[in-house]
Design a protein around this motif. Structure first.
Motif, PDB file in Angstrom:
ATOM      1  N   VAL A 146       0.732  -1.282   0.131  1.00  0.00           N
ATOM      2  CA  VAL A 146      -0.021  -0.200  -0.424  1.00  0.00           C
ATOM      3  C   VAL A 146       0.899   1.074   0.180  1.00  0.00           C
ATOM      4  N   ALA A 147       2.067   1.138  -0.291  1.00  0.00           N
ATOM      5  CA  ALA A 147       2.958   2.475   0.790  1.00  0.00           C
ATOM      6  C   ALA A 147       4.229   2.248  -0.261  1.00  0.00           C
ATOM      7  N   THR A 191       8.664   3.338  -0.343  1.00  0.00           N
ATOM      8  CA  THR A 191       9.657   4.540  -0.530  1.00  0.00           C
ATOM      9  C   THR A 191      10.762   3.839  -0.550  1.00  0.00           C
ATOM     10  N   ARG A 236      -0.644  -3.742   3.232  1.00  0.00           N
ATOM     11  CA  ARG A 236      -2.356  -4.004   3.288  1.00  0.00           C
ATOM     12  C   ARG A 236      -2.066  -4.449   4.805  1.00  0.00           C
ATOM     13  N   ARG A 294       5.480  -5.034   7.734  1.00  0.00           N
ATOM     14  CA  ARG A 294       6.270  -4.234   7.191  1.00  0.00           C
ATOM     15  C   ARG A 294       7.686  -4.367   6.575  1.00  0.00           C
ATOM     16  N   SER A 304       9.865   6.592  -8.251  1.00  0.00           N
ATOM     17  CA  SER A 304       9.366   7.796  -7.344  1.00  0.00           C
ATOM     18  C   SER A 304      10.840   8.291  -7.133  1.00  0.00           C
ATOM     19  N   THR A 330       7.512   8.458  -0.330  1.00  0.00           N
ATOM     20  CA  THR A 330       6.266   7.380  -0.151  1.00  0.00           C
ATOM     21  C   THR A 330       5.242   7.793  -0.814  1.00  0.00           C
ATOM     22  N   ARG A 331       5.535   6.560  -1.908  1.00  0.00           N
ATOM     23  CA  ARG A 331       4.514   6.078  -2.969  1.00  0.00           C
ATOM     24  C   ARG A 331       3.336   5.846  -2.705  1.00  0.00           C
ATOM     25  N   GLN A 332       1.695   6.265  -2.626  1.00  0.00           N
ATOM     26  CA  GLN A 332       0.564   5.225  -2.065  1.00  0.00           C
ATOM     27  C   GLN A 332       0.272   4.456  -3.193  1.00  0.00           C
ATOM     28  N   VAL A 333      -0.276   3.116  -2.718  1.00  0.00           N
ATOM     29  CA  VAL A 333      -0.430   2.400  -4.250  1.00  0.00           C
ATOM     30  C   VAL A 333      -1.847   2.296  -3.834  1.00  0.00           C
TER      31      VAL A 333
END
Length: 324
Positions: free
Chosen positions: A195-196, A198, A220, A224, A314, A319-322
């Motif tokens: 979901v995120a 970096t 999700r 991590r 990126s 941080t890119r949210q998916v």
């Protein structure tokens, strides 16, 4: 659906290193035959002929009713038209990793094959090395887990400055895609959908082609994962460690150890050639009327495609949210 006695015909498109590995897997399985090798490069086509392999043009292969499936082993950026033509011709798919350059491209392949009622599979063969307890309900099992992935495969930076490997549109990336993708895919099989993402740091041989990359992924499931993939160290090393609230697992150089449901878990490493055969066996069994492919399903690749898209496209430190 094909009859139980049906001999499954496979055409392999591309006869580089990956294509040769696919050919070997096909030739090792009973009830599966190599329908053809498709190769436009004269030198590679000559090598295939010298090995006694039938070399045919793609148009002929796609028109042949004896070809049930097409294994596409071209560089990622050279595949889209071949995949579209194969689906239009009613051929099932086996796609070499990385199966798509972008999530949207993967979604297009999945949608087209679903509309045509065709199986789409991927050569992420290391999934077949996971012991049974880790194949089912893994994201729920490892909810809120912490994990680390470290991969080192020594390569000269010049390896990524030659031919298609130096072209981001063709290769997608460097060491992270071509040497890190298998274990990143295993992480997704265990931890679920990202979901995120970096990107923490990266070093490139040429623009867009990485030789070292570090990042962090949130899933999700609450898990991590920290990731480092490099070709700049001398050691060859592959290790994925996942620590859950009760269960834990470590995959190191293909061997699995851990503890699941209070019981020790151990599985030795298996040769990659055997695992590739498992991918073909699962598809061939389905084409003979057995269960649909499961571990080799292409839709199980959405996580690794999204992770690599996030890490490679990126800004470092962002941080890119998916999207779901």
């Amino acid at each position: 659906m094909a009859a139980q006695t049906h001999t499954v015909g496979i055409a392999v498109v591309g006869f580089g290193n990956a294509g040769a590995q696919h050919v070997a897997a096909v030739q090792a399985l009973p009830g599966v035959r190599l329908a053809a090798v498709v190769e436009s490069d004269p030198a590679a086509a000559r090598r295939a002929r010298e090995a006694g392999l039938p070399v045919r043009p793609l148009s002929q292969v796609l028109a042949d009713p004896g070809t049930d499936a097409v294994a596409v082993c071209l560089p990622p950026g050279h595949r889209p038209a071949v995949l579209a033509d194969a689906v239009a011709a009613g051929k099932h798919l086996i796609i070499e990793k990385l199966p798509a350059r972008l999530p949207a491209e993967l979604d297009e392949i999945l949608a087209a094959s679903a509309r045509a009622e065709l199986f789409s599979t991927v050569m992420f063969q290391h999934r077949f090395a996971l012991p049974g307890p880790l194949r089912d309900e893994a994201p729920e099992r490892f909810a809120d887990a912490v994990g680390s992935l470290l991969i080192s495969r020594p390569r000269s930076a010049d390896h990524y400055r030659e031919g298609w490997r130096a072209e981001p549109e063709a290769a997608v990336g460097g060491v992270s895609v071509h040497l890190g993708a298998h274990y990143l895919d295993l992480a997704c099989q265990l931890l679920g959908e990202p979901v995120a993402i970096t990107c923490l740091s990266r070093t490139d041989a040429v623009a867009g082609i990485d030789t070292e990359l570090s990042g962090h992924i949130a899933f999700r499931s609450g898990a991590r994962l920290t990731v480092t993939v490099t070709c700049r160290a001398a050691a060859r090393f592959e290790q994925l460690t996942v620590l859950g609230r009760q269960d834990w697992v470590e995959v190191r150089a293909g061997a699995t150890a851990g503890e699941v449901d209070g019981r020790p878990l151990a599985a030795p490493a298996r040769p990659a050639a055997e695992l590739r055969q498992d991918v073909y066996r699962e598809l061939a069994d389905a084409l003979r009327g057995g269960p649909a492919p499961d571990l080799s399903r292409l839709d199980r690749s959405s996580g690794v495609v999204r992770i690599l898209d996030g890490l490679l496209h990126s800004v470092v430190g962002a941080t890119r949210q998916v999207a779901a």
